[in-house]
Design a protein around this motif. Structure first.
Motif, PDB file in Angstrom:
ATOM      1  N   GLN A  55      63.417   7.306  32.533  1.00  0.00           N
ATOM      2  CA  GLN A  55      62.077   7.822  32.828  1.00  0.00           C
ATOM      3  C   GLN A  55      61.546   7.269  34.139  1.00  0.00           C
ATOM      4  O   GLN A  55      60.937   7.991  34.926  1.00  0.00           O
ATOM      5  N   LYS A  56      61.786   5.987  34.391  1.00  0.00           N
ATOM      6  CA  LYS A  56      61.325   5.363  35.635  1.00  0.00           C
ATOM      7  C   LYS A  56      62.031   5.950  36.847  1.00  0.00           C
ATOM      8  O   LYS A  56      61.542   5.836  37.962  1.00  0.00           O
ATOM      9  N   LYS A  62      63.627   4.429  28.799  1.00  0.00           N
ATOM     10  CA  LYS A  62      62.558   3.969  29.684  1.00  0.00           C
ATOM     11  C   LYS A  62      63.054   3.849  31.126  1.00  0.00           C
ATOM     12  O   LYS A  62      62.332   4.178  32.070  1.00  0.00           O
TER      13      LYS A  62
END
Length: 83
Positions: free
Chosen positions: A53-54, A50
């Protein structure tokens, strides 16, 4: 031993301290995971994915971060043996 998790961490500009805080573990525990002495837990893999991805890799998978070409190569070798 440099692994892909370490490479992505460095690309994002994160320190081992920041990653340890993200995972809520000690810095030494994180270092051991990055060196391959202890495995990342599944929940830690999800948190790292995550975060990656950010930071610009929206379509990245856990396999790409933690296993990379090893899985693909192993899969290909196994399929060639079956043929």
């Amino acid at each position: 031993m440099t692994n892909r998790a370490q490479s992505y961490r460095k690309f994002m500009g994160y320190t081992q301290i920041q990653m340890a805080k993200l995972l809520n573990i000690s810095v030494q525990a994180y270092r051991n995971k990055e060196k391959g002495k202890t495995p990342f837990k599944d929940i830690e893999k999800v948190k790292i994915k995550k975060e990656v991805q950010k930071n610009g890799f929206e379509d990245i998978t856990i396999d790409e971060i933690f296993f990379g070409n090893k899985v693909a190569k192993s899969f290909q070798e196994n399929n060639e043996e079956v043929k």
